[in-house]
Design a protein around this motif. Structure first.
Motif, short mmCIF file in Angstrom:
data_model
loop_
_atom_site.label_atom_id
_atom_site.label_comp_id
_atom_site.label_asym_id
_atom_site.label_seq_id
_atom_site.Cartn_x
_atom_site.Cartn_y
_atom_site.Cartn_z
N ALA A 178 0.50 0.63 -9.09
CA ALA A 178 -0.26 2.09 -9.23
C ALA A 178 -0.28 2.54 -10.35
CB ALA A 178 0.42 2.84 -8.01
N LEU B 237 6.64 9.43 4.29
CA LEU B 237 5.89 7.97 4.47
C LEU B 237 6.47 6.84 4.45
CD1 LEU B 237 3.28 9.05 1.48
CD2 LEU B 237 2.99 8.96 3.90
N LEU C 228 0.90 -1.25 0.13
CA LEU C 228 -0.07 0.06 0.01
C LEU C 228 0.70 1.26 0.02
CD1 LEU C 228 -2.82 1.28 0.24
CD2 LEU C 228 -2.94 1.04 2.54
N LEU C 229 1.99 1.28 0.67
CA LEU C 229 2.94 2.34 0.68
C LEU C 229 3.32 2.62 -0.71
CD1 LEU C 229 4.67 4.43 2.01
CD2 LEU C 229 6.27 2.76 2.52
N ALA D 118 -4.41 4.01 -6.33
CA ALA D 118 -3.48 3.57 -5.00
C ALA D 118 -3.97 2.38 -4.16
CB ALA D 118 -3.51 4.61 -4.14
N ASN D 119 -5.26 1.75 -4.54
CA ASN D 119 -5.85 0.69 -3.99
C ASN D 119 -5.72 -0.53 -4.42
OD1 ASN D 119 -7.50 -0.60 -2.10
ND2 ASN D 119 -9.16 -0.13 -3.08
N PHE E 104 1.30 6.33 -7.03
CA PHE E 104 0.00 7.34 -7.33
C PHE E 104 0.46 8.73 -7.53
CE2 PHE E 104 -4.26 9.00 -6.55
CZ PHE E 104 -4.87 8.34 -7.61
N THR F 32 0.81 4.07 -2.75
CA THR F 32 0.70 5.41 -2.59
C THR F 32 1.66 6.21 -3.15
OG1 THR F 32 -0.33 4.69 -0.57
CG2 THR F 32 0.50 7.21 -0.61
#
Length: 450
Positions: free
Chosen positions: A253, A205, A42-43, A259-260, A49, A46
């Motif tokens: 992404a 992040l 997920l990072l 991003a999902n 994206f 993100t």
């Protein structure tokens, strides 16, 4: 007395003896397992994206370097002393009472994340197998992980040997299925599909995403055999985890314009995607529960003067976390757990400053290391440390410039060094160490330790 075999009490309040330690590869596998989790996907997504591929690459690189420096410095303390994070804190600036606060913070934070991760896997199991409702799978999954952690580091190592390769194979399958219709060159050179993220924001992040794991590194490195092993396993585990999983998330992404990516990958490959969720959770959730148990054992020992068995505490908190996950209660506490995470980075800065620079209580550790004992006493409180800890955490929370977690860590380090030079680092009161007797060392190395 601390337990005398890895797999029960796991030296929760004592030094890990040399013959109970593991090869660097065994520890590195578990470190890589922590980093290569679904949250890392997920990072990466993100970042992808909002960034080009190469900007995301540099964000991952800078973030990984920061995490490696923190993990190596504090991990070296754990390997040299053979002690878990909150116990080391007694002689690295926090004193007996301060270490109990650290133990409690670790315990609450990680049992919360244990329950949340259990709920994530439960949703996947419910979709894959059915039979039980999601709350039922929350209980089953949480209790299954609890049984693994009851046996301690030894069983967790073998779980990592199985789950890490299986996770990578399944991830590879799902990623190839999703990216097969795209050109690698076009993905690398494509513009980010979402709102722009700066390099500083991306690095924040990356570094912030695993800073708590870096701070509690001694829970793992106390089983390393040498300082060199700490460096090798940290560099390999964190670098591969950040690059392999993070960059795949970036590419995904760019490929799907979202991003999902976790939902996209799991839905595109069916049961394989669900297994990815389950395996990706197991190999980080056992460490959530393990470190939570260690923190609570230290809290009970310092506050109530009783040494409770780590396995007993693990069983209790594992059941509690599973029940809370089944009830859906923990979803409401995610923001609280995130805020609590702000308190962790200064801990590492203060511990590193005390152990390597100020050395107010370092001689106490040096004098007892060879005998395998703990110093007979520790300061009860160190008021200057508490002030520095709170101040650095507030800076990390409210100062908008730079990287918040790193700001608070650096402020904690520098403020402690300055306070030490000014003679302000002083203990108030003296507490006797409950487990100051030598760790009992077996002459028989346990089978299967590699």
């Amino acid at each position: 007395m601390a337990g005398t075999s890895v797999g029960a009490d796991d030296y929760a309040l004592a030094r890990v003896p040399e013959n109970a330690r593991y090869s660097w590869w065994s520890v590195a596998t578990q470190r890589f397992g922590q980093i290569s989790a679904l949250s890392q996907f997920l990072l990466g997504a993100t970042l992808g994206f909002g960034m080009s591929f190469w900007t995301a690459f540099w964000a991952l690189t800078l973030g990984a370097v920061i995490l490696e420096l923190v993990a190596i410095l504090i991990g070296v303390i754990g390997a040299r002393e053979g002690l878990q994070t909150s116990v080391i804190a007694r002689w690295t600036g926090f004193g007996q009472a301060g270490s109990s606060l650290i133990g409690l913070a670790i315990g609450i934070s990680l049992i919360g994340w244990f329950g949340i991760q259990s709920a994530v896997s439960a949703a996947g199991l419910s979709q894959l197998i059915g039979v039980l409702p999601t709350w039922g799978w929350s209980l089953v999954f949480g209790l299954a992980v609890t049984l693994v952690v009851l046996r301690g580091f030894h069983s967790m190592a073998w779980v990592a040997y199985v789950t890490v390769p299986a996770f990578l194979v399944l991830v590879g399958w799902s990623i190839i299925s999703e990216l097969s219709d795209h050109s690698f060159g076009s993905l690398v050179n494509s513009a980010p599909p979402g709102p722009h993220l700066s390099l500083l924001e991306g690095t924040t992040l990356v570094a912030g995403g695993f800073i708590v794991g870096a701070v509690i590194t001694p829970d793992m490195t106390r089983f390393n055999r040498s300082v060199g092993d700490v460096v090798k396993q940290t560099v390999l585990g964190i670098t591969l985890g950040e690059y392999v999983i993070g960059l795949v998330g970036v590419l995904l992404a760019h490929a799907v314009g979202s991003a999902n990516v976790i939902t996209i990958v799991t839905s595109s490959v069916g049961w394989v995607g669900t297994l990815v969720i389950i395996l990706g959770t197991i190999k980080i959730n056992d460490w959530n529960l393990y470190s939570s148990g260690l923190g609570i054992v230290n809290f009970i020992g310092t506050v109530f003067g009783r040494h409770v068995n780590r396995a007993v505490v693990t069983l209790v908190v594992g059941i509690l976390g599973s029940v809370l996950a089944a009830g859906g209660i923990l979803d409401k506490f995610t923001e609280f757990l995130t805020v609590l995470g702000v308190a962790f980075p200064p801990i590492a800065g203060i511990m590193v400053a005390e152990y390597f620079v100020v050395k107010r209580w370092r001689p106490d550790l040096d004098a007892t290391r060879a005998a395998g004992t703990l110093p007979a006493t520790a300061p009860t409180w160190v008021p200057a440390t508490i002030v520095i800890w709170i101040g650095a955490a507030l800076i990390g929370k409210y100062v908008g410039w730079g990287l918040p977690s790193i700001n608070s860590l650096v402020v904690g380090f520098l403020a402690y060094v300055v306070a030490g030079r000014l003679g302000l680092i002083r203990g108030v009161g003296t507490s006797r160490t409950m487990d100051s007797e030598p760790t009992e060392i077996s002459t028989v190395v346990q089978p299967g330790r590699i």
